[in-house]
Design a protein around this motif. Structure first.
Motif, PDB file in Angstrom:
ATOM      1  N   HIS A 244       0.746  -1.328  -0.081  1.00 38.19           N
ATOM      2  CA  HIS A 244       0.088   0.175   0.172  1.00 38.19           C
ATOM      3  C   HIS A 244       0.871   1.355   0.043  1.00 38.19           C
ATOM      4  N   ARG A 247      -0.281   4.559  -2.097  1.00 39.08           N
ATOM      5  CA  ARG A 247      -1.783   4.925  -1.868  1.00 39.08           C
ATOM      6  C   ARG A 247      -2.072   6.309  -2.048  1.00 39.08           C
ATOM      7  N   GLY A 248      -0.960   7.388  -1.557  1.00 39.23           N
ATOM      8  CA  GLY A 248      -1.035   8.662  -1.779  1.00 39.23           C
ATOM      9  C   GLY A 248      -1.311   9.050  -3.383  1.00 39.23           C
ATOM     10  N   SER A 251      -4.480   7.967  -4.813  1.00 36.02           N
ATOM     11  CA  SER A 251      -5.450   8.767  -4.297  1.00 36.02           C
ATOM     12  C   SER A 251      -5.570  10.076  -5.282  1.00 36.02           C
ATOM     13  N   ASP A 252      -4.327  10.578  -5.563  1.00 40.95           N
ATOM     14  CA  ASP A 252      -4.266  11.594  -6.309  1.00 40.95           C
ATOM     15  C   ASP A 252      -4.792  11.591  -7.825  1.00 40.95           C
ATOM     16  N   ALA A 255      -8.471  10.999  -7.897  1.00 39.01           N
ATOM     17  CA  ALA A 255      -9.060  12.391  -7.742  1.00 39.01           C
ATOM     18  C   ALA A 255      -9.210  12.781  -9.059  1.00 39.01           C
ATOM     19  N   TYR A 628     -19.274   7.879  -2.801  1.00 36.49           N
ATOM     20  CA  TYR A 628     -18.174   8.139  -1.630  1.00 36.49           C
ATOM     21  C   TYR A 628     -17.326   6.928  -1.947  1.00 36.49           C
ATOM     22  N   MET A 631     -15.098   7.009  -4.670  1.00 41.27           N
ATOM     23  CA  MET A 631     -14.173   7.752  -4.644  1.00 41.27           C
ATOM     24  C   MET A 631     -12.769   7.550  -3.875  1.00 41.27           C
ATOM     25  N   ASP A 632     -13.187   6.328  -3.184  1.00 45.20           N
ATOM     26  CA  ASP A 632     -11.799   6.132  -2.229  1.00 45.20           C
ATOM     27  C   ASP A 632     -10.823   5.203  -3.247  1.00 45.20           C
ATOM     28  N   HIS A 780     -17.016  10.456  14.917  1.00 44.45           N
ATOM     29  CA  HIS A 780     -15.753  11.376  15.275  1.00 44.45           C
ATOM     30  C   HIS A 780     -16.236  12.038  16.439  1.00 44.45           C
ATOM     31  N   LYS A 782     -17.331  12.871  20.173  1.00 43.91           N
ATOM     32  CA  LYS A 782     -17.551  12.412  21.378  1.00 43.91           C
ATOM     33  C   LYS A 782     -18.859  12.263  22.115  1.00 43.91           C
ATOM     34  N   PHE A 784     -21.915  13.033  24.261  1.00 49.52           N
ATOM     35  CA  PHE A 784     -22.148  14.173  24.759  1.00 49.52           C
ATOM     36  C   PHE A 784     -22.729  13.922  26.100  1.00 49.52           C
TER      37      PHE A 784
END
Lengths: 1040, 210
Positions: A244, A247-248, A251-252, A255, A628, A631-632, A780, A782, A784
């Motif tokens: 992997h 990956r950077g 993904s570019d 995109a 989505y 897109m990954d 994401h 916390k 509450f």
């Protein structure tokens, strides 16, 4: 000179205090310009300042005084700007000038002012000026300037930019030359400019023809090549990836591809037919078919044609169908994938109309023979020459005959040209003419091909209709075969996920003709009535579900979720499910497996409940978004298990026990929901806590006979209120008396017991700190706190009672839920045991919730003993003595709600006895109860196995006995073995199924007779227990 | 004449429409066009130098996507940092902050953008709908700084940009963000003196793995 300019700036401002914005000042500026026609180091600043000032005056004039524009125009002041530009005066002046112009055009609001500025072609001169584009900043200001201008385009202003007679459209042609600029922001700006131009061209036929005839082919062919080159790079990135690491970069590139698709879609939805034909032709025949689709079947290395790997091809095609909805394009593409064969790539045209028309020689991913810049150059020259001969395309109709002839010859030329591929030779003017004609011809042909496709559809549709229901045999659809084959995930679901995405994207594409999908009997989203579905596909999907439910299944959650979505879509007709029984049976099998899988992870631990509810929440809050997902870029790499990659949990395999549990929970949810959905049954058990079952603020409750403790609630911000604390089955609530009805209360706050934390206050024995958290709605955020307060009671005894009650309530609430989970998993329900004060769940419920879960009618009809016991409990408000008792016998009963081994099983064991022998009256009164377990604990602990065996025998005989319970027992962890106690089966009844969970939610009145009869099963070890209980009961009756 | 800068950072400014993005940018780039009376002056592209420490200048670049047809990933992906604006007098714009972050996240993954949360129009304190406290809490939850600005009164505008620049600079210096071939978020520039040269040359294959 420098000194002078400085003094001018100062002086200028001094004077300007009167009127910097005035015609007079502009005149003065003009004077400055005339005095400084040559740019030198000394006057550079002065000139820049002057240009800025002029701009300011113009913007001011636009709003206030149009006479400044008259002057500006009269004196040809733009010429000065150009003159300055042309002097190679260095980047500083260039940048400043471009920036100034940008601001000028951006801020001019009156159309007439704009005309003034655009007249005399000066702006075009600036556009074609050869700036030093290697300078990043100049490039940026330049392209921004073009973008600003393009935003000013409309039917009137377009004439300042497009010169019909000269066939010149500098704004557009200069902009598109940067379509492949390395700087992404420049490319984005180019796209915006072209879109603005295309929008305006809709109302301007000559311009539209110019764009199409002179620029569309060069631009689109180069654009398509550019996209394709990125795709090859992307594929390379996937293939060379190790661990992997790419990956950077990947993904570019993904995109980038997405941006391109969105751009193409933006062009297509302007719905300019002329352009769309050319664009569709290029996309289909130069990119999608020869590169993406072709790669579906030819995976062997080598060969002349460029190829990409299967996963990349599927992934990219999914993106295409998710983003582009232009019907002619998506239909042609879907047609080839679903129905085409390799002949679409062979250069020899056959009898088939479609193939003939498509000019198969073109279906190749090849580099355009010349650069865009060169093509534009050639076209421009040619345009000039041909002006007299054929002023514009509108006259084509008259020359139809002549054209057709030339077309034929050109066809042959075209073929030879492409076969030679390397014919990059010198372009003669005659060849140039051909280019133009190729386009026209192709447009016609693509129209033809589209109609041909539809024709063919109908015939094929008939065929498929004839074949429907039966297995579709002897077809030759290599692409579709490949798609189906990739669905197989015996090894892993690497490819299967993409196939599902592709099918999903196709079937949800608005542009797709449902007839196309009917071909593979995959209904579109809102399909009509039908009675058959694609068995091959359905079985493939069910197989995925089967694999997913296996303990070592290599199916990612995303794959399963998508599979469920597709299956629902596949087998749902207008009037409900049309799934074949055999398929349903297989599916039920998978569901059953998922239950078994989850049972392996079912633990008495607190965390399991939290996980269970948490997974449910996150699944319902965040349903699958295929767009989505697609897109990954991370899913392009082989599925991995480690979270260290940062890949989302649903898109990889689980790592470790916790994640395996999470996964098993989710698989269970998905298959359960699917199964219920297909059988048309509503979900009644999930979520465990349903909003509608809960007490809400402002509810008015009958609190007669409820345990209420008065307290003062001090919130964090210092607020103080008097409230009564009531503990419900799942919730604690703070009420205040209802003024209207005596004995009723209005709920001012209600919170879940299970999410509550109770702690004592160090220096105040009458007070408790209570925090209730609201479970995090997204992973994401916390948790509450919805309540964070100190409760002060009238004395320390009440305080301890409250603490006990809350703590027990918390455990009880959690246990109830655990039991419901157990029921969902067809595990025998564990009786509640550790909490002495509550004992039998039904008793506890009746004790605490007479006002909610029992209506009076039901209570009236219930067994008198139960009724009595309710009152008994009310009478016996547990006092300090209770707490003391508990403290004596169980030093920390609250801290170990679910022991999993050792002493824990002893505890459980005695509860086996207690519960199997219990009548509602046994448990409801803690003070009485406290002595009872003390004795059996020692007597029974050694006989656990025996008890267990007998009980499992009982459970087998009972109606809701779990299949293979023996095998299950073997698989279960030791802590789960006591769970075999058939509490439910004790309440022997005809409708045990309904009871199994209902009894936990609604706590129906238990017919104590049936319990007694059942508990009378001869069992020596329990006998004594029973005795004890009965004795106790008698005692109780006496005391009553 | 040429500006000498250590790094160039590309920034984005995002937030609901009408929160005053262009006003903020304009105020930041102002000084030159202070007198323009039209309040709707947009800035398409700008670059400006910011001095974060004496002698250390950073060039900031901002591309505006006004008039853009669809969201382009490249716009987000090629930025190292951004100002996430909301209008303190418009609660809705505050609630959408989460959406903006989510959207950004989808577009830039697996990378991250360093954001500063900006409560704009703080001159309109009387119409405030979002308290400083809750904004700070939200910012903290996402690991952002929070700052309140006003373009009209020129409050904190400079500070918002320089603080963000400084934060990014720290990350770059620590190697948590590194310059990468083909990525336009951070570029190293002309070095004012030899001492810094060692910092710039370092090129790594990862810029920010989150």
């Amino acid at each position: 000179m420098f000194g002078r300019s400085r003094s001018w700036v100062g002086g200028g401002h001094g004077k300007a205090s009167r009127s910097i914005h005035s015609l007079d000042h502009l005149k003065y500026m003009y004077h400055v310009l005339t005095k400084n026609t040559t740019v030198t180091d000394h006057n550079r600043n002065l000139l820049v300042e002057t240009i800025r000032s002029i701009t300011e005056i113009l913007i001011w004039g636009d709003q206030n005084d149009s006479s400044v524009f008259d002057f500006f125009l009269e004196k040809n002041m733009f010429v000065f700007f150009l003159n300055i530009l042309r002097q190679k005066s260095g980047r500083y002046v260039c940048v400043q000038l471009l920036q100034t112009l940008n601001i000028l055009f951006e801020n001019i609001s009156h159309e007439t002012s704009l005309y003034y500025l655009l007249s005399n072609n000066y702006v075009n001169s600036i556009i074609v000026h050869k700036f030093d584009f290697s300078d990043e900043e100049i490039m940026a200001y330049y392209i921004s300037f073009l973008k600003t201008l393009s935003l000013k385009l409309n039917n009137h202003t377009v004439h300042f930019f497009y010169n019909e007679h000269m066939n010149d459209f500098a704004l557009y042609t200069e902009a598109i030359k940067f379509f492949n600029h390395p700087e992404s922001m420049v490319r984005i700006a180019v796209r915006t400019i072209t879109l603005n131009v295309y929008k305006v061209s809709l109302d301007n036929q000559p311009m539209l023809h110019y764009i199409r005839d002179k620029t569309a082919v060069p631009y689109f062919s180069n654009l398509v090549w550019f996209i394709g080159s990125h795709v090859i790079e992307l594929d390379n990135c996937v293939q060379t990836d190790e661990e992997h690491r790419n990956r950077g970069k990947l993904s570019d590139l993904v995109a980038e591809h997405l941006d391109h698709l969105h751009y193409l879609n933006d062009i297509l939805i302007i719905n300019c037919e002329f352009l769309n034909d050319v664009l569709t032709d290029h996309l289909l025949n130069r990119l999608f078919l020869p590169l993406y689709v072709y790669s579906l079947v030819n995976q062997d290395k080598g060969g002349e044609r460029p190829k990409i790997s299967l996963q990349v091809s599927l992934y990219l095609l999914s993106q295409v169908f998710l983003i582009i909805h232009y019907a002619p394009l998506v239909n042609s593409l879907a047609e080839v994938i679903l129905n085409g064969d390799l002949s679409v790539f062979s250069s020899k045209a056959e009898q088939d109309v479609q193939k003939n028309s498509a000019k198969s020689s073109i279906r190749c991913f090849i580099k355009p023979t010349e650069t865009l810049e060169r093509s534009l150059e050639i076209n421009k020259q040619k345009g000039k020459k041909r002006v007299q001969k054929r002023p514009n395309y509108k006259n084509v109709g008259e020359e139809d005959e002549e054209e057709r002839q030339s077309e034929d010859t050109q066809d042959d030329l075209d073929k030879t040209k492409s076969t030679e591929a390397s014919s990059k030779g010198i372009r003669t003017s005659s060849e140039n003419e051909e280019i133009e004609m190729v386009i026209m011809e192709r447009c016609k042909l693509s129209e033809l091909s589209i109609s041909a496709v539809t024709e063919q559809n109908t015939t094929d549709e008939e065929k498929s209709a004839a074949a429907s229901g039966s297995e579709i045999t002897n077809w030759n659809r290599p692409f579709l075969d490949m798609v189906y084959n990739a669905l197989d995930c015996a090894e892993d679901d690497y490819y299967a996920l993409f196939v599902l995405c592709l099918l999903y994207a196709m079937s949800h594409n608005k542009g797709i003709d449902p007839v196309k999908l009917e071909r593979i009997q995959l209904p579109a989203q809102h399909a009509e009535e039908r009675n058959s579905y694609n068995h091959v596909l359905a079985e493939g999907l069910i197989r995925i579900m089967n694999y997913a439910a296996q303990p070592d299944g290599k199916i990612r959650l995303a794959t399963l979720e998508l599979g469920c979505l597709l299956l629902k879509q596949l087998v749902f007709s207008k009037n409900g499910s049309i799934i074949k029984d055999v398929h349903l049976a297989c599916l039920e099998g998978a569901r059953e497996e998922s239950v078994h899988l989850l049972r392996r992870f079912y633990k008495g631990e607190e965390i399991f409940l939290d996980m269970f509810e948490d997974e449910y929440r996150s699944m319902t809050i965040k349903p699958m978004n295929v767009e989505y997902l697609m897109m990954d870029a991370s899913i392009l790499l082989p599925p991995t298990g480690t979270p260290l990659t940062g890949i989302d949990f649903v898109k990889r395999l689980p790592c470790g026990d916790v994640e395996r549990t999470q996964r098993a929970i989710r698989v269970f949810f998905m298959l359960r929901s699917l199964s219920l959905h297909l059988q048309g049954e509503p979900e009644t058990q999930l979520p465990l806590t349903r909003e509608e079952d809960l007490i809400k603020t402002d509810d008015v409750l009958d609190l007669n006979n409820s345990d209420l403790i008065a307290c003062t609630v001090i919130t964090k911000d210092g607020g103080q209120v008097q409230r009564f604390l009531a503990v419900d089955i799942y919730q604690m609530s703070l009420v205040e008396p209802d003024v209207a009805r005596l004995g009723w209360g209005v709920v001012k706050f209600a919170g879940l017991l299970q999410d509550m934390q109770v702690t004592g206050v160090e220096d105040d024995s009458r007070a408790l700190n209570i925090i209730i958290h609201k479970p995090a709605s997204s992973p994401h955020s916390k948790p509450f706190p919805i309540l964070q307060a100190t409760f002060v009671f009238s004395d320390h005894i009440r305080c301890i009672i409250a603490k006990q009650r809350l703590a027990k309530g918390r455990i009880q609430a959690r246990r109830m839920k655990m039991q419901r989970i157990a029921a969902l998993l067809d595990l025998p329900v564990q009786p509640s045991n550790e909490v002495m004060g509550f004992g039998h769940s039904s008793a506890a419920a009746s004790q605490h919730l007479p006002f909610r879960f029992y209506d009076h009618a039901r209570r009236g009809s219930s067994d008198p003993t139960v009724q009595r016991s309710v009152f008994a409990s009310v009478d016996k408000v547990p006092g300090f003595a209770v707490a003391q008792c508990i403290n004596q016998h169980h030093p920390s009963p609250l801290s170990s709600p679910s022991p999993s081994s050792g002493s824990g099983s002893t505890g459980r064991c005695d509860s086996v006895a207690a519960s199997s022998a219990s009548t509602p009256s046994v448990a409801q009164s803690p003070s009485d109860d406290s002595s009872a377990p003390e004795q059996p604990r020692t007597t029974i602990s050694g006989q656990m196995t025996l008890t267990d065996e007998t009980l499992s025998a009982v459970s087998k005989s009972s109606k809701n006995a779990v299949k293979n319970s023996d095998i299950e027992t073997a698989n279960l962890s030791p802590s789960l073995i006591p769970a075999q106690q058939p509490t439910i089966s004790l309440i022997s009844d005809d409708n045990t199924d309904a009871l199994s969970v209902e009894s936990l939610t609604l706590v129906p009145p238990v017919d104590s007779h049936s319990i007694r009869t059942f508990s009378c099963i001869p069992q020596p070890s329990l006998q004594s227990e029973l005795e004890v209980c009965k004795v106790k009961e008698r005692e109780e009756e006496c005391s009553d | 004449m040429e500006a000498i800068w250590l790094y160039q950072f590309r920034l984005i400014v995002i937030g609901d429409s009408t929160v005053g993005k262009s006003c903020l940018i304009r105020r930041f780039t102002e000084g030159r066009f202070a007198q323009i009376s039209d309040p709707t002056v947009g800035v398409d592209f700008f670059s400006r130098l910011v001095e974060i420490e004496p002698g250390k200048r950073i060039k900031l670049q901002i591309w505006d996507t006004a008039g853009q047809e669809s969201i382009t990933r490249a716009y987000y992906r090629n930025s190292v940092g951004g100002l996430l604006l909301f209008d303190i007098t418009n609660r809705r714009s505050f609630q959408n902050v989460h959406e903006w972050l989510e959207e950004t996240k989808v577009h830039v993954q697996p990378y991250q953008i360093v954001f500063v949360l900006v409560g704009h129009k703080c001159d309109l304190d009387t119409q405030r709908q979002v308290t400083r406290h809750e904004a700070e809490k939200l910012a903290a939850a996402y690991g952002m700084k929070y700052i309140e600005t006003s373009a009209r009164d020129a409050i904190n505008v400079e500070k918002a940009f320089t603080d963000l620049t400084r934060d990014i600079y720290e990350l770059v210096k620590r190697g948590e963000i590194s310059i990468q071939e083909g990525w336009e978020g951070v570029k190293s520039g002309f070095v004012p003196n030899v001492v810094h040269s060692s910092e710039e040359v370092v090129k790594s294959d990862r810029r920010c793995l989150c």
